[in-house]
Scaffold this motif. Structure first.
Motif, short mmCIF file in Angstrom:
data_model
loop_
_atom_site.label_atom_id
_atom_site.label_comp_id
_atom_site.label_asym_id
_atom_site.label_seq_id
_atom_site.Cartn_x
_atom_site.Cartn_y
_atom_site.Cartn_z
N GLU A 8 13.26 -9.12 20.15
CA GLU A 8 13.39 -10.39 19.82
C GLU A 8 12.58 -10.84 20.43
O GLU A 8 11.45 -9.62 21.87
CB GLU A 8 14.76 -11.36 19.99
N LYS A 9 11.84 -11.93 20.03
CA LYS A 9 10.19 -12.02 21.45
C LYS A 9 10.47 -13.59 21.52
O LYS A 9 10.16 -14.51 20.43
CB LYS A 9 8.75 -11.49 21.22
N LYS A 10 9.65 -13.95 22.77
CA LYS A 10 9.84 -15.80 22.82
C LYS A 10 8.95 -15.29 24.24
O LYS A 10 8.45 -15.45 24.93
CB LYS A 10 10.81 -16.01 23.65
N SER A 78 0.94 -9.69 23.33
CA SER A 78 0.36 -9.81 21.29
C SER A 78 1.90 -9.08 20.55
O SER A 78 1.37 -8.96 19.94
CB SER A 78 -0.86 -9.22 22.07
N ILE A 79 2.39 -8.22 21.36
CA ILE A 79 2.88 -7.66 20.50
C ILE A 79 4.58 -8.82 19.87
O ILE A 79 4.75 -9.31 20.77
CB ILE A 79 3.91 -6.38 21.08
N GLU A 80 4.75 -8.32 18.65
CA GLU A 80 5.12 -9.00 17.80
C GLU A 80 6.62 -8.06 17.05
O GLU A 80 6.57 -6.80 17.47
CB GLU A 80 4.44 -8.98 16.42
N VAL A 81 7.85 -8.67 16.99
CA VAL A 81 8.97 -8.44 16.62
C VAL A 81 8.96 -7.29 15.67
O VAL A 81 8.14 -7.69 14.28
CB VAL A 81 9.58 -9.31 16.13
N THR A 83 8.07 -4.40 16.20
CA THR A 83 7.20 -3.21 15.77
C THR A 83 7.99 -2.31 17.17
O THR A 83 8.90 -2.42 18.36
CB THR A 83 5.77 -3.74 17.54
#
Length: 257
Positions: A8-10, A78-81, A83
């Motif tokens: 997860e990323k927010k 900049s890392i995406e879900v 990865t």
């Protein structure tokens, strides 16, 4: 070294980024106050990993919350879900947990709330009385309180003028609180934030007989004490501690402020 999956990323206000990572060993072993060293990009550029405190643990997942402050954290942001990233940890020595059911006061300056949030969760689960003092510079950072909705008593200070919160630093807020409250024997204070905040905390006379533990912020290159970049002077004049290996949490009387 472990590979952690970004689940997860927010992207939050004030250039803050929240990441939830899956890595069972780190999640199982992590203690409040510990950190991880994160490889922020494939290859050798940027070369050094970045130290990030652990915000919380949930099953086989652990979470990080950091603020974009330079080239390295911009890469990490900049890392995406989906990865996978290389992570070392958990590293360092965390906070000691009280054995008695006495009041605990937590003081956080800005992003210093990250390791204290993990600690607060442990304390609340043990039904230990907690008061959390959070200080931010600007109103846009007040969203950090959303990570503390489980804390029974939260005091917020904002250095930017606000009609809702105390206007000033977290130390000024805490000092005012101490002027009208007495701390019973056995109480503890835990703090994390900028050096000037921790120095000011160390000078408060009301805390002379209170156990105070501080989590220091420092530049780290390795996370194991080999690069010597995170040295802080010892109070006993016997040289230096290394924040990554000997800390990042210290009893405040061990540091030469």
């Amino acid at each position: 070294m472990s590979e952690a999956l970004v689940k997860e990323k927010k992207v939050l206000a004030a250039n803050f980024i929240y990441l939830k990572l899956k890595e069972e060993n780190i999640a199982r072993e992590a203690k409040p106050g510990q950190f991880v060293m994160v490889k922020i990009a494939p290859g050798w550029d940027p070369l050094l990993r970045r130290p990030l405190a652990i915000l919380e643990v949930d099953g086989s997942n652990f979470s990080l919350l950091f603020q974009i402050s330079g080239r390295g954290t911009r890469f990490l942001a900049s890392i995406e879900v989906g990865t996978k990233i290389e992570v070392l940890g958990p590293l360092g020595n965390g906070f000691s947990l009280p054995e008695e059911n006495k009041p605990v006061l937590l003081l956080a300056g800005g992003r210093g709330m990250v390791p204290l949030t993990f600690l607060a969760r442990k304390l609340v689960n043990r039904q230990i009385p907690v008061i959390f003092f959070l200080g931010v510079k600007r109103q846009e950072e007040i969203f950090l309180t959303s990570f503390l909705d489980f804390v029974p008593s939260l005091v917020v200070a904002c250095q930017e003028r606000s009609k809702t919160f105390f206007c000033g630093t977290v130390i000024e807020t805490f000092s005012q609180w101490l002027s009208v409250h007495s701390l019973p024997s056995g109480s503890r204070v835990y703090a994390c934030g900028p050096d000037n905040m921790l120095r000011a905390l160390n000078q408060l006379p009301q805390l002379e007989k209170i156990l105070v533990e501080v989590s220091l912020e420092a530049r780290m290159g390795c996370g194991f004490g080999a690069c010597l970049s995170c040295a802080v002077k010892r109070k006993d004049q016997l040289g230096y501690y290394h924040v990554c290996k000997d800390g990042p949490v210290f009893a405040r009387e061990k540091i030469a402020w």
